[in-house]
Design an enzyme around this catalytic site. Structure first.
Site, mmCIF file in Angstrom:
data_model
loop_
_atom_site.group_PDB
_atom_site.id
_atom_site.type_symbol
_atom_site.label_atom_id
_atom_site.label_comp_id
_atom_site.label_asym_id
_atom_site.label_seq_id
_atom_site.Cartn_x
_atom_site.Cartn_y
_atom_site.Cartn_z
ATOM 1 N N TYR A 63 0.816 -1.218 0.000
ATOM 2 C CA TYR A 63 0.000 0.000 0.000
ATOM 3 C C TYR A 63 0.851 1.270 0.000
ATOM 4 O O TYR A 63 0.404 2.303 0.496
ATOM 5 C CB TYR A 63 -0.951 -0.015 1.207
ATOM 6 C CG TYR A 63 -2.129 -0.966 1.059
ATOM 7 C CD1 TYR A 63 -3.012 -0.852 -0.014
ATOM 8 C CD2 TYR A 63 -2.385 -1.954 2.004
ATOM 9 C CE1 TYR A 63 -4.107 -1.703 -0.149
ATOM 10 C CE2 TYR A 63 -3.476 -2.814 1.881
ATOM 11 C CZ TYR A 63 -4.327 -2.679 0.798
ATOM 12 O OH TYR A 63 -5.419 -3.519 0.676
ATOM 13 N N PHE A 71 -5.733 7.034 6.848
ATOM 14 C CA PHE A 71 -6.149 5.684 7.240
ATOM 15 C C PHE A 71 -5.057 4.637 7.039
ATOM 16 O O PHE A 71 -5.276 3.445 7.287
ATOM 17 C CB PHE A 71 -7.418 5.276 6.477
ATOM 18 C CG PHE A 71 -7.291 5.323 4.969
ATOM 19 C CD1 PHE A 71 -6.717 4.285 4.254
ATOM 20 C CD2 PHE A 71 -7.763 6.429 4.265
ATOM 21 C CE1 PHE A 71 -6.612 4.329 2.873
ATOM 22 C CE2 PHE A 71 -7.660 6.486 2.869
ATOM 23 C CZ PHE A 71 -7.078 5.427 2.173
ATOM 24 N N ARG A 99 -11.940 -6.152 -11.204
ATOM 25 C CA ARG A 99 -12.336 -4.921 -10.504
ATOM 26 C C ARG A 99 -13.851 -4.747 -10.559
ATOM 27 O O ARG A 99 -14.472 -4.312 -9.599
ATOM 28 C CB ARG A 99 -11.644 -3.705 -11.126
ATOM 29 C CG ARG A 99 -10.129 -3.702 -10.924
ATOM 30 C CD ARG A 99 -9.706 -3.233 -9.570
ATOM 31 N NE ARG A 99 -9.957 -1.831 -9.362
ATOM 32 C CZ ARG A 99 -9.541 -1.140 -8.310
ATOM 33 N NH1 ARG A 99 -8.853 -1.754 -7.349
ATOM 34 N NH2 ARG A 99 -9.809 0.138 -8.184
ATOM 35 N N THR A 105 -14.492 0.523 -4.231
ATOM 36 C CA THR A 105 -13.740 0.438 -2.967
ATOM 37 C C THR A 105 -14.683 0.581 -1.766
ATOM 38 O O THR A 105 -14.586 -0.168 -0.803
ATOM 39 C CB THR A 105 -12.639 1.523 -2.923
ATOM 40 O OG1 THR A 105 -11.833 1.352 -4.079
ATOM 41 C CG2 THR A 105 -11.787 1.417 -1.682
ATOM 42 N N ARG A 116 -18.287 -6.831 -3.146
ATOM 43 C CA ARG A 116 -18.458 -5.855 -2.056
ATOM 44 C C ARG A 116 -19.914 -5.433 -1.922
ATOM 45 O O ARG A 116 -20.396 -5.152 -0.820
ATOM 46 C CB ARG A 116 -17.551 -4.650 -2.283
ATOM 47 C CG ARG A 116 -16.066 -4.975 -2.046
ATOM 48 C CD ARG A 116 -15.228 -3.808 -2.467
ATOM 49 N NE ARG A 116 -13.809 -4.008 -2.272
ATOM 50 C CZ ARG A 116 -12.890 -3.486 -3.076
ATOM 51 N NH1 ARG A 116 -13.256 -2.757 -4.121
ATOM 52 N NH2 ARG A 116 -11.615 -3.684 -2.832
ATOM 53 N N VAL A 123 -15.976 0.742 4.155
ATOM 54 C CA VAL A 123 -14.747 0.817 3.354
ATOM 55 C C VAL A 123 -13.529 0.227 4.071
ATOM 56 O O VAL A 123 -12.651 -0.343 3.434
ATOM 57 C CB VAL A 123 -14.479 2.271 2.867
ATOM 58 C CG1 VAL A 123 -14.073 3.194 4.014
ATOM 59 C CG2 VAL A 123 -13.450 2.301 1.756
ATOM 60 N N ASN A 126 -13.607 -4.073 3.687
ATOM 61 C CA ASN A 126 -14.233 -4.305 2.370
ATOM 62 C C ASN A 126 -13.856 -5.646 1.733
ATOM 63 O O ASN A 126 -13.906 -5.802 0.521
ATOM 64 C CB ASN A 126 -13.988 -3.118 1.428
ATOM 65 C CG ASN A 126 -12.529 -2.879 1.107
ATOM 66 O OD1 ASN A 126 -11.654 -3.542 1.673
ATOM 67 N ND2 ASN A 126 -12.250 -1.972 0.202
ATOM 68 N N HIS A 129 -9.293 -7.354 -2.072
ATOM 69 C CA HIS A 129 -8.459 -6.414 -2.827
ATOM 70 C C HIS A 129 -8.241 -6.988 -4.224
ATOM 71 O O HIS A 129 -8.116 -8.196 -4.390
ATOM 72 C CB HIS A 129 -7.098 -6.244 -2.140
ATOM 73 C CG HIS A 129 -6.092 -5.548 -3.025
ATOM 74 N ND1 HIS A 129 -6.040 -4.174 -3.134
ATOM 75 C CD2 HIS A 129 -5.160 -6.039 -3.876
ATOM 76 C CE1 HIS A 129 -5.084 -3.854 -4.006
ATOM 77 N NE2 HIS A 129 -4.542 -4.972 -4.475
#
Ligand SMILES: Nc1ncnc2c1ncn2[C@@H]1O[C@@H]2COP(=O)(O)O[C@H]2[C@H]1O
Length: 163
Positions: A63, A71, A99, A105, A116, A123, A126, A129
């Site tokens: 990330y 966050f 996706r 997201t 999701r 969020v 969720n 990924h």
């Protein structure tokens, strides 16, 4: 501006690959089978799979682009709070399609029928990924998997999936 790394030919077309991870909340909530079922039924080919307790170091690298977001710390803590199911799926346009299958997201923006949209509400929890581009898929796959953990296999259904 950073120069774009060209995508190797072995990573394009039906050989395109993406990185998908069921997050600790998805594992705890027993969603692994349901999520994998969706990718299998769609027609994508599983080429890498493992249950891993990710280190904070790996997650900070994964990330890295979000490191200045408020966050970020919570995200690393959440992602290291339990095992993650790391997967590599292969197929035509798999990055973009995965996706779409995941949804937005923020689960509140995700349509019913997406992972999701069907299985989570917030969020910061969720459940899954997925790489956002072919380039980040390449980076993420090499971060999470060794070359020897990626399997090449001939799928007997490929002639029924591709013209
Ligand atoms: N506003 C936010 N608050 C908390 N977590 C977030 C927020 N936006 C994004 N994230 C998390 O950051 C992650 C980045 O990519 P993911 O698809 O893994 O899913 C995202 C969420 O888990």
């Amino acid at each position: 501006q950073q120069a774009k790394t060209p995508t190797p030919a072995c990573w394009t077309g039906v050989n395109e690959r993406t990185f998908v991870a069921v997050k600790p909340d998805g594992v705890q909530r027993r969603l692994v089978g349901e999520i994998m079922r969706r990718f299998e039924k769609k027609g994508f080919k599983l080429v890498g799979l493992k249950l891993v307790q990710a280190s904070e170091e790996l997650l900070r690298e994964h990330y890295w682009d979000l490191r200045s977001r408020p966050f970020f710390g919570g995200l690393v803590t959440y992602m290291s709070s339990g095992p993650v199911v790391a997967m590599v799926w292969q197929g035509l346009d798999v990055v973009k399609t995965a996706r779409k299958m995941l949804g937005e997201t923020n689960p509140a923006d995700s349509l019913p029928g997406t992972i999701r949209g069907d299985f989570c509400v917030e969020v910061c929890r969720n459940v899954i990924h997925g790489s956002d581009s072919v380039e980040s898929a390449q980076k993420e796959i090499s971060l999470w998997f060794r070359q020897s953990e990626l399997n090449r296999w001939e799928s007997s259904s490929s002639r029924w999936l591709y013209n």
